[in-house]
Design an enzyme around this catalytic site. Structure first.
Site, mmCIF file in Angstrom:
data_model
loop_
_atom_site.group_PDB
_atom_site.id
_atom_site.type_symbol
_atom_site.label_atom_id
_atom_site.label_comp_id
_atom_site.label_asym_id
_atom_site.label_seq_id
_atom_site.Cartn_x
_atom_site.Cartn_y
_atom_site.Cartn_z
ATOM 1 N N TYR A 99 -2.467 -1.167 10.408
ATOM 2 C CA TYR A 99 -2.391 -1.295 8.944
ATOM 3 C C TYR A 99 -1.055 -0.760 8.425
ATOM 4 C CZ TYR A 99 -4.077 -1.013 4.074
ATOM 5 O OH TYR A 99 -4.241 -1.164 2.723
ATOM 6 N N SER A 155 0.868 -1.191 0.000
ATOM 7 C CA SER A 155 0.000 0.000 0.000
ATOM 8 C C SER A 155 0.896 1.229 0.000
ATOM 9 C CB SER A 155 -0.846 -0.005 1.279
ATOM 10 O OG SER A 155 -1.503 1.230 1.459
HETATM 11 P P1 NAD Z 1 -11.506 -6.084 -0.111
HETATM 12 O O1 NAD Z 1 -12.113 -6.013 1.248
HETATM 13 O O2 NAD Z 1 -12.348 -5.896 -1.296
HETATM 14 O O3 NAD Z 1 -10.727 -7.444 -0.290
HETATM 15 C C1 NAD Z 1 -10.028 -8.073 0.754
HETATM 16 C C2 NAD Z 1 -9.969 -9.541 0.436
HETATM 17 O O4 NAD Z 1 -9.294 -10.205 1.514
HETATM 18 C C3 NAD Z 1 -11.362 -10.176 0.319
HETATM 19 O O5 NAD Z 1 -11.360 -11.113 -0.713
HETATM 20 C C4 NAD Z 1 -11.531 -10.854 1.658
HETATM 21 O O6 NAD Z 1 -12.406 -11.947 1.599
HETATM 22 C C5 NAD Z 1 -10.107 -11.286 1.928
HETATM 23 N N1 NAD Z 1 -9.849 -11.595 3.328
HETATM 24 C C6 NAD Z 1 -10.099 -10.834 4.416
HETATM 25 N N2 NAD Z 1 -9.770 -11.516 5.532
HETATM 26 C C7 NAD Z 1 -9.295 -12.710 5.131
HETATM 27 C C8 NAD Z 1 -8.812 -13.851 5.813
HETATM 28 N N3 NAD Z 1 -8.758 -13.903 7.153
HETATM 29 N N4 NAD Z 1 -8.425 -14.918 5.072
HETATM 30 C C9 NAD Z 1 -8.502 -14.906 3.723
HETATM 31 N N5 NAD Z 1 -8.957 -13.849 3.027
HETATM 32 C C10 NAD Z 1 -9.341 -12.773 3.728
HETATM 33 O O7 NAD Z 1 -10.290 -5.044 -0.069
HETATM 34 P P2 NAD Z 1 -9.263 -4.534 -1.181
HETATM 35 O O8 NAD Z 1 -9.309 -3.065 -1.154
HETATM 36 O O9 NAD Z 1 -9.456 -5.261 -2.447
HETATM 37 O O10 NAD Z 1 -7.891 -4.958 -0.498
HETATM 38 C C11 NAD Z 1 -7.039 -5.944 -1.020
HETATM 39 C C12 NAD Z 1 -5.602 -5.646 -0.609
HETATM 40 O O11 NAD Z 1 -5.201 -4.401 -1.186
HETATM 41 C C13 NAD Z 1 -5.433 -5.490 0.903
HETATM 42 O O12 NAD Z 1 -4.218 -6.086 1.315
HETATM 43 C C14 NAD Z 1 -5.368 -3.988 1.075
HETATM 44 O O13 NAD Z 1 -4.657 -3.614 2.213
HETATM 45 C C15 NAD Z 1 -4.643 -3.585 -0.198
HETATM 46 N N6 NAD Z 1 -4.822 -2.175 -0.571
HETATM 47 C C16 NAD Z 1 -6.066 -1.683 -0.847
HETATM 48 C C17 NAD Z 1 -6.170 -0.344 -1.195
HETATM 49 C C18 NAD Z 1 -7.495 0.271 -1.531
HETATM 50 O O14 NAD Z 1 -7.573 1.503 -1.639
HETATM 51 N N7 NAD Z 1 -8.551 -0.489 -1.737
HETATM 52 C C19 NAD Z 1 -5.051 0.471 -1.245
HETATM 53 C C20 NAD Z 1 -3.820 -0.063 -0.937
HETATM 54 C C21 NAD Z 1 -3.703 -1.409 -0.616
#
Ligand code: NAD
Length: 260
Positions: A155, A142
């Site tokens: 986080y 991130s």
């Molecule tokens: P999201 O909530 O849509 O997806 C998260 C995924 O992780 C889901 O598929 C969920 O089922 C899974 N998950 C959660 N807990 C879990 C567990 N205990 N075991 C297995 N799977 C689990 O969120 P997202 O925004 O798509 O985030 C995905 C990644 O991207 C994360 O690591 C997040 O930190 C990172 N990220 C997101 C953003 C953003 O702006 N959306 C920015 C930077 C980084």
């Protein structure tokens, strides 16, 4: 540009029944990889998602349930996958609260799911990659792996840890045909970000529109969300021959956030 060059490779994407993980899985499948989707649930929708993706891209797609907060389940995911040429550590959760009130169980869960899971899956996947003589590890970190924001202690700590793990993995595999890199997205409008909006509205006393403009995209000079497709295509690029000498580093997809 990336048509089908990953045919014959197997990609395991953690946390991929939603958001960025699902977007990355689609792009890898479009490039020809067989895909293992994962989350901690085991619903009909999860398996239907796999079937739909297989039909759309003409590749094999399996859904394997594993809870990324458990070291044993992380390692079992890779074992059940059987092959793992491409590992995308993406599973992640968020919690937004000032440090004194930050619930201990939320701290522990975020450190386990967002950081330690990447260690366990990498430990299980490296022997398979070494046997195959090729591998790609992409950690979805991130902008918060490189910078900080208030109220996101666990986080930010976990994502900085993932960037550190990425460097060590890159060094330990530097003389093999294996690379490990971290993608550092800025804000991408996924369910994880949607869920932060109500808490952030409360913390800052703002309405939804102002939270998006003045808190989230305020940090993002492009004033646009990054998309799951952009994160997916960056992952596919890191799997290409052109990226063979890119390892142990970060690629920001953040509309200029970390240039500020
Ligand atoms: P999201 O909530 O849509 O997806 C998260 C995924 O992780 C889901 O598929 C969920 O089922 C899974 N998950 C959660 N807990 C879990 C567990 N205990 N075991 C297995 N799977 C689990 O969120 P997202 O925004 O798509 O985030 C995905 C990644 O991207 C994360 O690591 C997040 O930190 C990172 N990220 C997101 C953003 C953003 O702006 N959306 C920015 C930077 C980084």
């Amino acid at each position: 540009m990336f048509e089908k060059f990953l045919t014959g490779k197997t990609a395991v994407v953690t946390g991929s029944n939603s958001g960025i993980g699902l977007g990355v899985a689609h792009r890898l499948a479009k490039a020809g990889a067989d895909v293992v989707l994962n989350s901690f649930t085991d619903s009909d929708e999860d398996h239907a998602l796999a079937e739909k993706m297989a039909g759309e891209h003409g590749v094999k797609v399996r859904y394997i349930k594993a809870d990324m907060s458990s070291a044993d389940e992380c390692r079992a995911l890779i074992e059940k996958a059987g092959a793992c040429d491409i590992l995308v550590n993406n599973a992640g959760i968020q919690h937004v609260t000032p440090i004194p009130e930050f619930p201990v169980e939320k701290w522990d869960a975020i450190i386990a799911i967002n950081m330690s899971s990447a260690f366990h899956t990498t430990a299980a996947a490296l022997p398979l990659m070494r046997k195959a003589g090729w591998g790609r590890i992409v950690n979805i970190a991130s902008a918060h792996g490189l910078t900080a924001s208030p109220f996101k202690s666990a986080y930010v700590a976990a994502k900085h840890g993932v960037v550190g793990l990425t460097k060590v993995t890159g060094l330990e595999t530097a003389q093999e045909k294996i690379t490990c890199n971290a993608i550092c997205p800025g804000y991408v409008l996924t369910p994880l970000v949607e869920a932060q909006i109500p808490d952030t509205m409360k913390e800052y006393g703002m309405n939804r529109e102002d939270v998006i403009k003045k808190v989230m995209l305020e940090r993002q000079p492009s004033k646009e969300f990054a998309t799951v497709e952009e994160i997916g295509d960056t992952t596919v690029f890191l799997c290409s021959d052109a990226a063979a000498q890119i390892t142990g580093t970060t690629i920001s997809v953040d509309g200029g956030w970390t240039a500020l």
